[in-house]
Design a protein around this motif. Structure first.
Motif, PDB file in Angstrom:
ATOM      1  N   VAL A 200       7.088  28.264  53.998  1.00 54.17           N
ATOM      2  CA  VAL A 200       5.728  27.866  53.615  1.00 54.17           C
ATOM      3  C   VAL A 200       5.307  28.584  52.335  1.00 54.17           C
ATOM      4  CG1 VAL A 200       3.296  27.964  54.280  1.00 54.17           C
ATOM      5  CG2 VAL A 200       5.026  27.296  55.965  1.00 54.17           C
ATOM      6  N   TYR A 201       5.556  29.888  52.287  1.00 54.21           N
ATOM      7  CA  TYR A 201       5.227  30.672  51.091  1.00 54.21           C
ATOM      8  C   TYR A 201       5.956  30.137  49.861  1.00 54.21           C
ATOM      9  CZ  TYR A 201       6.908  34.199  47.796  1.00 54.21           C
ATOM     10  OH  TYR A 201       7.330  34.851  46.664  1.00 54.21           O
ATOM     11  N   PHE A 202       7.248  29.859  50.010  1.00 54.51           N
ATOM     12  CA  PHE A 202       8.069  29.417  48.881  1.00 54.51           C
ATOM     13  C   PHE A 202       7.554  28.090  48.324  1.00 54.51           C
ATOM     14  CE2 PHE A 202      12.194  27.565  47.264  1.00 54.51           C
ATOM     15  CZ  PHE A 202      12.314  28.427  46.190  1.00 54.51           C
ATOM     16  N   ALA A 203       7.182  27.174  49.210  1.00 53.87           N
ATOM     17  CA  ALA A 203       6.696  25.864  48.773  1.00 53.87           C
ATOM     18  C   ALA A 203       5.357  25.981  48.053  1.00 53.87           C
ATOM     19  CB  ALA A 203       6.568  24.936  49.975  1.00 53.87           C
ATOM     20  N   LYS A 204       4.490  26.831  48.538  1.00 52.16           N
ATOM     21  CA  LYS A 204       3.176  26.980  47.919  1.00 52.16           C
ATOM     22  C   LYS A 204       3.262  27.619  46.535  1.00 52.16           C
ATOM     23  CE  LYS A 204       0.408  27.158  52.163  1.00 52.16           C
ATOM     24  NZ  LYS A 204      -0.486  27.970  53.018  1.00 52.16           N
ATOM     25  N   LYS A 207       5.885  25.193  41.199  1.00 50.62           N
ATOM     26  CA  LYS A 207       5.083  24.515  40.182  1.00 50.62           C
ATOM     27  C   LYS A 207       5.985  23.941  39.096  1.00 50.62           C
ATOM     28  CE  LYS A 207       3.857  29.130  38.408  1.00 50.62           C
ATOM     29  NZ  LYS A 207       4.258  29.851  39.630  1.00 50.62           N
ATOM     30  N   GLY A 208       5.464  22.919  38.407  1.00 48.59           N
ATOM     31  CA  GLY A 208       6.246  22.257  37.370  1.00 48.59           C
ATOM     32  C   GLY A 208       7.264  21.313  37.979  1.00 48.59           C
ATOM     33  N   HIS A 209       8.449  21.250  37.354  1.00 54.56           N
ATOM     34  CA  HIS A 209       9.545  20.417  37.847  1.00 54.56           C
ATOM     35  C   HIS A 209      10.399  21.242  38.811  1.00 54.56           C
ATOM     36  CE1 HIS A 209       9.176  16.939  35.013  1.00 54.56           C
ATOM     37  NE2 HIS A 209       8.416  17.832  34.392  1.00 54.56           N
ATOM     38  N   VAL A 210      10.619  20.733  40.007  1.00 55.44           N
ATOM     39  CA  VAL A 210      11.412  21.443  41.009  1.00 55.44           C
ATOM     40  C   VAL A 210      12.582  20.564  41.420  1.00 55.44           C
ATOM     41  CG1 VAL A 210       9.338  22.613  41.823  1.00 55.44           C
ATOM     42  CG2 VAL A 210      10.130  20.573  43.030  1.00 55.44           C
ATOM     43  N   MET A 238       4.053  21.660  49.484  1.00 54.01           N
ATOM     44  CA  MET A 238       4.029  21.558  48.025  1.00 54.01           C
ATOM     45  C   MET A 238       2.641  21.103  47.583  1.00 54.01           C
ATOM     46  SD  MET A 238       7.650  19.802  46.989  1.00 54.01           S
ATOM     47  CE  MET A 238       9.219  20.450  47.572  1.00 54.01           C
ATOM     48  N   ARG A 239       2.152  21.683  46.497  1.00 55.12           N
ATOM     49  CA  ARG A 239       0.803  21.358  46.012  1.00 55.12           C
ATOM     50  C   ARG A 239       0.888  20.285  44.921  1.00 55.12           C
ATOM     51  NH1 ARG A 239      -1.490  25.953  43.450  1.00 55.12           N
ATOM     52  NH2 ARG A 239       0.647  26.635  43.014  1.00 55.12           N
ATOM     53  N   PRO A 240       0.306  19.117  45.153  1.00 53.01           N
ATOM     54  CA  PRO A 240       0.367  18.041  44.152  1.00 53.01           C
ATOM     55  C   PRO A 240      -0.248  18.428  42.811  1.00 53.01           C
ATOM     56  CG  PRO A 240      -0.387  17.204  46.278  1.00 53.01           C
ATOM     57  CD  PRO A 240      -0.366  18.698  46.387  1.00 53.01           C
ATOM     58  N   GLY A 278       1.228  12.195  46.559  1.00 53.67           N
ATOM     59  CA  GLY A 278       0.805  12.202  45.167  1.00 53.67           C
ATOM     60  C   GLY A 278       1.716  12.987  44.250  1.00 53.67           C
ATOM     61  N   ILE A 279       2.997  13.132  44.642  1.00 51.79           N
ATOM     62  CA  ILE A 279       3.971  13.880  43.839  1.00 51.79           C
ATOM     63  C   ILE A 279       5.021  12.902  43.314  1.00 51.79           C
ATOM     64  CG2 ILE A 279       5.689  15.723  43.837  1.00 51.79           C
ATOM     65  CD1 ILE A 279       4.157  17.051  46.105  1.00 51.79           C
TER      66      ILE A 279
END
Length: 355
Positions: A200-204, A207-210, A238-240, A278-279
């Motif tokens: 969960v921490y890693f996903a949050k 940012k950018g291109h993953v 992941m945050r859109p 929305g990603i």
């Protein structure tokens, strides 16, 4: 009643009292509370090895190495100076110590994971799913130089491949056996619950291109929504507003037939989830940068023949040949010009001679 009878009855009453007390407070060394008339709780034997004997020392040593930039040389050393390895150990061990191995859940690691948080650079986050792709992911990451998988963050590196679990009595650590993957249920138990919270921490932080890497021949489909740490804890967090694009990499190991591709149903399921979140995304079947990496170990395979010249430094091979060819060309031109001049002089001489 005789004296002997009275004495015997007193002894029997005392024995009965002792039995009742022992059944209430528990037998010495069991650490279990038992009501009168119940049987002793059987100790569960798990399928995996017990807690690493030097767990604390390994943890502290890894922490020191990571802080020094020896693990991931692209980390921000100034940020890491604020981390106290001893305090991190206390937060980690307290999350499961003196708890039965399967009585540990994700939220119990929240304070520890938050304390280890560091900044992950944009465009560096590298997700993966399925053990068949594990070695390829870490080779591709190149110790964080090319990409960061969870295992190249502080929290992931500290715990990766360690064995640990707790128990209610004695030292609080259990050394004879610990649960294996999913033995306590999905994302439950000392180890699995930790990886759920770390994911969960890693996903949050992404940012950018993953990127996310899958084995195209994974049994059950490259992307799986159930019992998947990527699907349940990373994809959903992941945050859109931070993640611009997810690059889906479908990897087929050298000398294997391709399995799933970008049009397969499992990948379509993933892209649907991304669209609904929305990603944006792009999908790549056997991307060349990963194929080049795989071919370093399989240079003679048919699939890698085209890559062979590239991997053998074509500039070093081609330059002498090119130089030699140019020299031979210049020599040929020189000889041709010389012959042309000689012939021309001969013809002119004959014309003048006979006129």
């Amino acid at each position: 009643m005789t004296y002997t009878e009275r004495t015997g009855r007193v002894i029997l009453v005392d024995i009965a009292a002792v039995v009742v007390m022992m059944s209430i407070i528990g037998y010495p060394g069991t650490g279990r509370m038992m009501a009168a008339g119940t049987t002793t709780v059987q100790r569960v034997n798990y399928s995996d090895a017990g807690t690493d004997p030097d767990l604390r020392e390994i943890f502290i040593g890894r922490c020191a190495d990571f802080k020094a930039g020896k693990v991931n040389p692209t980390v921000d050393l100034n940020e890491l100076r604020m981390k106290n390895c001893t305090q991190l150990w206390e937060l980690f061990s307290q999350a499961f110590k003196y708890h039965e191995a399967c009585d540990v859940n994700q939220t119990m690691y929240e304070e520890f994971v938050n304390a280890t948080a560091i900044t992950i650079p944009a465009n560096k986050s590298n997700f993966w799913d399925g053990w068949g792709i594990y070695d390829t992911v870490h080779a591709y990451a190149k110790e964080g130089r090319r990409a960061w998988s969870l295992e190249y963050t502080l929290v992931g590196y500290l715990i990766n491949n360690l064995k640990f679990c707790g128990q209610e009595d004695e030292t609080g650590f259990r050394y004879d056996s610990c649960p294996g993957p999913d033995e306590c249920g999905f994302a439950t138990g000392c180890v699995d619950a930790f990886w759920a919270e770390a994911s969960v921490y890693f996903a949050k932080q992404a940012k950018g291109h993953v990127r996310v890497l899958f084995d195209s021949n994974r049994e059950g489909g490259a992307f799986q929504n159930e019992n998947s740490y990527f699907a349940q804890f990373e994809l959903n967090n992941m945050r859109p507003d931070a993640v611009e694009n997810v690059n889906i990499y479908l990897i087929t190991m050298v000398n294997q037939e391709p399995g799933d591709n970008c049009s397969s149903s499992s990948i379509q399921q993933l892209t649907t989830i991304l669209t609904q979140s929305g990603i944006s995304y792009t999908c790549h079947d056997q991307p060349r940068d990963v194929l080049h990496l795989l071919c370093t170990d399989e240079i003679e395979s048919e699939e890698c023949l085209l890559q062979k010249d590239i991997l053998e430094s074509p500039t070093d091979v081609a330059l002498p040949l090119t130089t030699g060819s140019a020299s031979r060309t210049r020599s040929t031109i020189g000889v041709g010009c010389h012959a042309f001049i000689v012939i021309s002089i001969y013809i002119i001489h004959n014309i003048l001679h006979y006129t």
